[in-house]
Scaffold this active site. Structure first.
Site, PDB file in Angstrom:
ATOM      1  N   SER A 157       0.837  -1.201   0.000  1.00  0.00           N
ATOM      2  CA  SER A 157       0.000   0.000   0.000  1.00  0.00           C
ATOM      3  C   SER A 157       0.867   1.244   0.000  1.00  0.00           C
ATOM      4  O   SER A 157       0.364   2.356   0.047  1.00  0.00           O
ATOM      5  CB  SER A 157      -0.893   0.024   1.241  1.00  0.00           C
ATOM      6  OG  SER A 157      -0.104   0.102   2.417  1.00  0.00           O
ATOM      7  N   HIS A 178      -4.034  -4.920  -3.726  1.00  0.00           N
ATOM      8  CA  HIS A 178      -4.027  -4.308  -2.394  1.00  0.00           C
ATOM      9  C   HIS A 178      -5.284  -4.711  -1.634  1.00  0.00           C
ATOM     10  O   HIS A 178      -6.360  -4.158  -1.836  1.00  0.00           O
ATOM     11  CB  HIS A 178      -3.933  -2.788  -2.516  1.00  0.00           C
ATOM     12  CG  HIS A 178      -3.889  -2.105  -1.190  1.00  0.00           C
ATOM     13  ND1 HIS A 178      -4.368  -0.835  -1.001  1.00  0.00           N
ATOM     14  CD2 HIS A 178      -3.414  -2.513   0.015  1.00  0.00           C
ATOM     15  CE1 HIS A 178      -4.206  -0.501   0.264  1.00  0.00           C
ATOM     16  NE2 HIS A 178      -3.635  -1.495   0.897  1.00  0.00           N
ATOM     17  N   GLU A 190      -7.910  -3.317  -4.278  1.00  0.00           N
ATOM     18  CA  GLU A 190      -7.472  -2.393  -5.325  1.00  0.00           C
ATOM     19  C   GLU A 190      -6.551  -3.159  -6.277  1.00  0.00           C
ATOM     20  O   GLU A 190      -5.511  -3.680  -5.860  1.00  0.00           O
ATOM     21  CB  GLU A 190      -6.738  -1.206  -4.709  1.00  0.00           C
ATOM     22  CG  GLU A 190      -7.646  -0.279  -3.915  1.00  0.00           C
ATOM     23  CD  GLU A 190      -6.899   0.876  -3.275  1.00  0.00           C
ATOM     24  OE1 GLU A 190      -7.437   2.002  -3.292  1.00  0.00           O
ATOM     25  OE2 GLU A 190      -5.788   0.659  -2.741  1.00  0.00           O
ATOM     26  N   ASN A 228      -6.172   5.699  -0.165  1.00  0.00           N
ATOM     27  CA  ASN A 228      -5.263   6.490   0.651  1.00  0.00           C
ATOM     28  C   ASN A 228      -4.849   7.795  -0.010  1.00  0.00           C
ATOM     29  O   ASN A 228      -4.224   8.641   0.630  1.00  0.00           O
ATOM     30  CB  ASN A 228      -4.042   5.653   1.009  1.00  0.00           C
ATOM     31  CG  ASN A 228      -4.428   4.560   1.966  1.00  0.00           C
ATOM     32  OD1 ASN A 228      -5.106   4.785   2.953  1.00  0.00           O
ATOM     33  ND2 ASN A 228      -4.022   3.335   1.667  1.00  0.00           N
TER      34      ASN A 228
END
Length: 541
Positions: A157, A178, A190, A228
């Site tokens: 990540s 991810h 992801e 994020n």
């Protein structure tokens, strides 16, 4: 172990904030293809047997694959296999798996003593330390073992998928997968395409994640991927409000929960994550985006970290923890008398439900004249104007004496509202505004005259960050909203939220914030500006 943030997983557990993104955007992700997933007769290998590695292995195992576990530390793979078997046993106890299914899964799970034992894998997922050199060395070694059609995936990540793939002979089969922690429970994955990732590899990985019961989303290799990258303002704006001494942590947390609809507030969440981890992530994202002012870290949080106050794990962060620790209460105004009647002028925009709620509370309403475009307000007895924040301070509005109120996810169901009075506001008018919202069943927190208050500035930036990600080809609008709803439990996808508020309203809030803080931090993205000017929804393709 990798994971995302900023809100807790179902059941209240927060995922560790371990993002340290780097790299630049890759080409736009491929559109979904009717590609077959890996057959369940094909072996999936997982390298790294910490929390994330073991969780990913369990997901593949329950989906029906033979799974091989490998860890560079001798004995770790066998220990992880025993732990997975124990978790399967608990699934049987809860009625989520049959004893026969558990036994079959156990038989498919094999610890590997060396990388050579992964030779027949059709997919290898890596979940080792977040160190680019370690990962590159691992995948270079794997290329000498596995077949040329084996997919290679990293669960990072924090690192650039493109950079990790740079040392490989066949970088086209390399991508990011991810998962979010805990992998067996959280649905989002992801699927990250590096600059050299083949579309067919991404398609196969996407289809496989879906076959495993996950909800995959496609994104390019950009700092923070989707979740994020977009989620940064959730922390940053709360800390900014605190740094300006407009509200204390308990009040900010309460407003974002009880008015904004978020599962946890940013102060309590970062205490759970660890202030040192969260601050390092924010600083790294800022560096990865070449110190873009939109990602500027918080000095207040930095001082907390420097003091060793890292949150729950050290017994104190923004809040104190321990048997005798008491959580401070949010600022809540004492009972005040509601006005008998108010006058509504113009269009209240996202606060349009309020007049109906006021009438339901037995307070008289008269309709006044039109207001400035987009500047509707409620006139209190005596003439003070009560208005939804537009991103500018109440004190600087030359049209009259204002008390600004915050945005709510749903004004009917919200249990708290924040008010920011002008420094010129009469105390009797402030009391009337408090009493008005209390009559609607809300607790009221009076905060300093901070532009955009708390919920509005946070949501406006979340919408803009999501719009910017779409505009730059990081992910589709649908995948961006899906990622934020499933990955961090937002009450709405940011783009859906933006459409409900209106792209023009979000733009105007940000432009007003930009006038107050002309650093670029709040400047609306080009994509949001275009959508607002064209009157288009953000979720439209």
């Amino acid at each position: 172990m990798t994971a995302a943030e900023p809100t807790p997983a179902p059941g209240g557990k927060a995922r560790p904030d371990s993002v340290r993104p780097s790299g630049d955007a890759a080409p736009a992700p491929a559109t979904a293809q009717a590609t077959a997933p890996l057959g369940t007769d094909r072996t999936v290998a997982v390298v790294g047997t910490g929390t994330m590695g073991a969780g990913i292995a369990q997901v593949a195992l329950v989906a029906g694959h033979p799974v091989r576990l490998y860890d560079a530390v001798p004995g770790r793979a066998a220990e992880a296999a025993e732990g997975i078997a124990a978790r399967l046993g608990r699934l049987v106890e809860k009625g989520r798996m049959t004893p026969a299914g558990r036994d079959a899964a156990r038989a498919r799970l094999t610890p590997a003593a060396g990388i050579a034992e992964l030779a027949d894998a059709a997919l290898v997922v890596e979940a080792v330390a977040e160190d680019a050199e370690v990962k590159r060395g691992l995948f270079t070694a794997l290329e000498e073992v596995v077949a040329d059609d084996c997919l290679l995936a990293t669960n990072t990540s924090s690192l650039s998928v493109t950079a990790v793939a740079g040392a490989l002979r066949r970088p086209g089969r390399f991508l990011g997968l991810h998962f979010f922690n805990p992998a067996p429970l959280l649905p989002l994955v992801e699927v990250v395409s590096g600059f050299a990732t083949d579309a067919s590899a991404a398609d196969r990985a996407y289809a496989t994640a879906a076959a495993w019961g996950k909800t995959p989303v496609r994104c390019t290799d950009t700092p923070g991927f989707i979740v994020n990258r977009v989620a940064r303002p959730f922390y940053a704006e709360a800390f900014r409000v605190y740094e300006e001494r407009a509200a204390d942590p308990a009040t900010v947390d309460a407003v974002l929960r009880e008015s904004g609809g978020f599962r946890m507030g940013p102060f309590e969440l970062t205490d759970l994550i660890g202030q040192d981890v969260n601050e390092a992530v924010t600083r790294s994202v800022w560096e990865s985006f070449f110190r873009d002012p939109r990602f500027t870290p918080s000095l207040a949080q930095r001082r907390l970290v420097q003091s060793g106050l890292h949150g729950r794990k050290t017994g104190r962060g923004w809040y104190a923890y321990g048997e005798d620790a008491e959580r401070p209460a949010p600022h809540t105004a004492p009972p005040c008398e509601a006005p008998a009647e108010v006058t509504v002028h113009g269009d209240l925009g996202p606060a349009a439900p309020l007049p109906g709620l006021i009438e339901e509370a037995g307070i008289g309403i008269t309709r006044g004249g039109a207001a400035r475009a987009g500047a509707g307000f409620i006139a209190l007895p005596g003439g003070t104007r009560l208005a939804l924040t537009d991103g500018s301070p109440a004190t600087t509005d030359e049209a009259g004496t204002y008390i600004k109120f915050d945005l709510a996810l749903d004004y009917r169901t919200a249990t708290r509202i924040a008010l920011a009075p002008s420094e010129r506001a009469d105390p009797e008018a402030v009391a009337a505004a408090i009493g008005l919202f209390q009559a609607l069943g809300k607790q009221v927190g009076v905060v300093g005259d901070v532009p955009g208050l708390i919920v509005a500035r946070t949501v406006a930036l979340l919408v803009d960050f999501a719009a910017d990600a779409v505009g730059r080809g990081v992910a589709s609008a649908e995948d961006t909203d899906t990622a934020l709803r499933l990955g961090v439990n937002y009450p709405r996808g940011p783009l859906e939220w933006g459409d409900a508020l209106g792209a023009g309203w979000v733009r105007d809030v940000l432009l007003n914030l930009h006038r107050v803080y002309p650093t670029g931090r709040y400047a609306p993205s080009p994509y949001l500006l275009r959508r607002a000017a064209a009157g288009q929804n953000l979720l439209e393709s």
